[in-house]
Scaffold this active site. Structure first.
Site, mmCIF file in Angstrom:
data_model
loop_
_atom_site.group_PDB
_atom_site.id
_atom_site.type_symbol
_atom_site.label_atom_id
_atom_site.label_comp_id
_atom_site.label_asym_id
_atom_site.label_seq_id
_atom_site.Cartn_x
_atom_site.Cartn_y
_atom_site.Cartn_z
ATOM 1 N N VAL A 92 -9.436 11.017 1.698
ATOM 2 C CA VAL A 92 -10.020 9.685 1.655
ATOM 3 C C VAL A 92 -11.087 9.681 0.566
ATOM 4 O O VAL A 92 -11.937 10.568 0.529
ATOM 5 C CB VAL A 92 -10.638 9.380 3.047
ATOM 6 N N CYS A 93 -11.024 8.713 -0.323
ATOM 7 C CA CYS A 93 -11.973 8.647 -1.449
ATOM 8 C C CYS A 93 -13.383 8.396 -0.921
ATOM 9 O O CYS A 93 -13.634 7.394 -0.245
ATOM 10 C CB CYS A 93 -11.580 7.528 -2.398
ATOM 11 N N VAL A 94 -14.293 9.292 -1.253
ATOM 12 C CA VAL A 94 -15.630 9.222 -0.650
ATOM 13 C C VAL A 94 -16.366 7.943 -1.000
ATOM 14 O O VAL A 94 -16.970 7.304 -0.129
ATOM 15 C CB VAL A 94 -16.478 10.477 -1.005
ATOM 16 N N ALA B 206 -14.944 5.122 0.872
ATOM 17 C CA ALA B 206 -15.051 5.272 2.322
ATOM 18 C C ALA B 206 -16.440 4.924 2.845
ATOM 19 O O ALA B 206 -16.568 4.155 3.806
ATOM 20 C CB ALA B 206 -14.670 6.694 2.728
#
Lengths: 121, 96, 129
Positions: C77-79, C82
């Site tokens: 998940v792209c930080v 997110a």
């Protein structure tokens, strides 16, 4: 890691109305540290990202044009732009924040044909 | 090198102008999700250049109750066929 | 063949997250490998742990975590996408002083560089949005 790849980033969304333009730019910037061949193409409404005099602060956003101007620092120089997209929108080189290289449809097809990976937003 | 283009928008909503400039001879175009509605308006495909292969994702056609005849140059694929198309083209480009 | 799958779409508000899931299942069924599934922008909502779905609906978050868990896949998940959408793991929750994790533990959080790394290490990168 395998051989150097050609990564093509096609940016075809106008800025601000949605986060797509910013997201595409973030992807291209992330790629710039991987020492690959990176091409950035502005297609259709994506050319609106290149307009001078943007002031995102008016709507609580970072000014995307500033990020475009900074592309050079990441080694992404003279991005490509669809010639017809500028023409259809009556935009001239002096309306844009950076200098670009114009491509016709044949050039766009060759560009995609020669790429290994295409990111398109 | 051939590219499989994925289009998931209906004829009236899709980025056809941009796709028209990107589709090259030898490429493939897979119509999925709302792209399935091209089956009902096949004349819209005439706006695209010739020389590419056309595919419809079966599940999305069936989900939408589309039973128009398949255009002469088109083929239907299921998800396994979708994966096979990705493998048989050199790259993919998504036009969502 | 090695695939990377990029998911831009959130669950429920569009079909594309489900399409990506069915595609991922077909990739594995075809004997191919998945290097990484990268969830970007609104796609990060697919990792949300705090969802309730009515019984006659498919719980996409559960389907993703089952797929990732069962096959030992990398679901990243792209930080930056997110944390501003409220998708945090325990570590991010602690760092930003939030009261708990909202992400299924089968997923991982990582930077956008992991998307580029994935596409460099895969034969095909396929995006859904």
């Amino acid at each position: 890691m395998a051989k150097r790849k050609k990564l093509l980033f096609i940016s075809r969304s106008a800025p601000y109305g949605a986060d797509r333009a910013r997201a595409l730019l973030d992807m291209a910037l992330a790629a710039s540290v991987y020492e690959q061949d990176i091409e950035l193409l502005f297609l259709g409404d994506g050319v609106y990202q290149l307009l001078r005099d943007q002031d995102g602060g008016r709507i609580g956003e970072k000014t995307l044009g500033n990020a475009i101007e900074a592309l050079e620092l990441y080694g992404i120089e003279n991005p490509l732009v669809e010639a017809a997209a500028l023409e259809e929108r009556s935009l001239r080189a002096e309306d844009l924040v950076i200098s670009t290289v114009a491509l016709d449809a044949g050039g766009i097809r060759n560009l995609i044909g020669n790429s290994d990976v295409v990111f398109n937003l | 090198m051939s590219c499989l283009h994925l289009l998931n928008k209906s004829p009236s909503a899709g980025p056809l102008d941009e796709l028209r400039k990107a589709l090259a001879p030898g490429d493939g175009l897979l119509l999925l999700e709302d792209g399935a509605y091209f089956l009902h308006k096949p004349e819209e495909l005439a706006r695209l250049p010739q020389g590419f292969s056309l595919y419809f994702l079966t599940e999305d056609m069936l989900a939408r109750g589309l039973n128009d005849p398949l255009p002469a140059n088109a083929t239907t694929v299921d998800y396994d066929g979708f994966v096979a198309l990705c493998a048989s083209h050199d790259k993919t480009a998504s036009w969502f | 063949m090695i695939f990377t799958i990029v998911v831009h779409a959130p669950p429920y508000s569009s079909e594309a997250a489900g399409t990506a899931l069915r595609f991922a299942e077909a990739v594995l069924r075809g004997g191919h490998e998945i290097y990484r599934i990268f969830f970007f922008a609104d796609g990060v909502h697919n990792a949300n742990r705090l969802t309730v779905v009515s019984r006659d609906e498919v719980n996409l978050q559960d389907r993703w975590r089952e797929l990732i868990g069962k096959h030992g896949l990398d679901g990243t998940v792209c930080v930056s996408s997110a944390i501003n959408r409220g998708i945090v793991d325990a570590e991010q929750a602690e760092r930003h002083e939030l009261d708990g994790s909202s992400m299924h533990p089968e997923f991982e959080i990582g930077g956008l560089g992991l998307l580029i790394d994935a596409s460099l290490n895969s034969d095909r990168t396929v995006s859904f949005g």
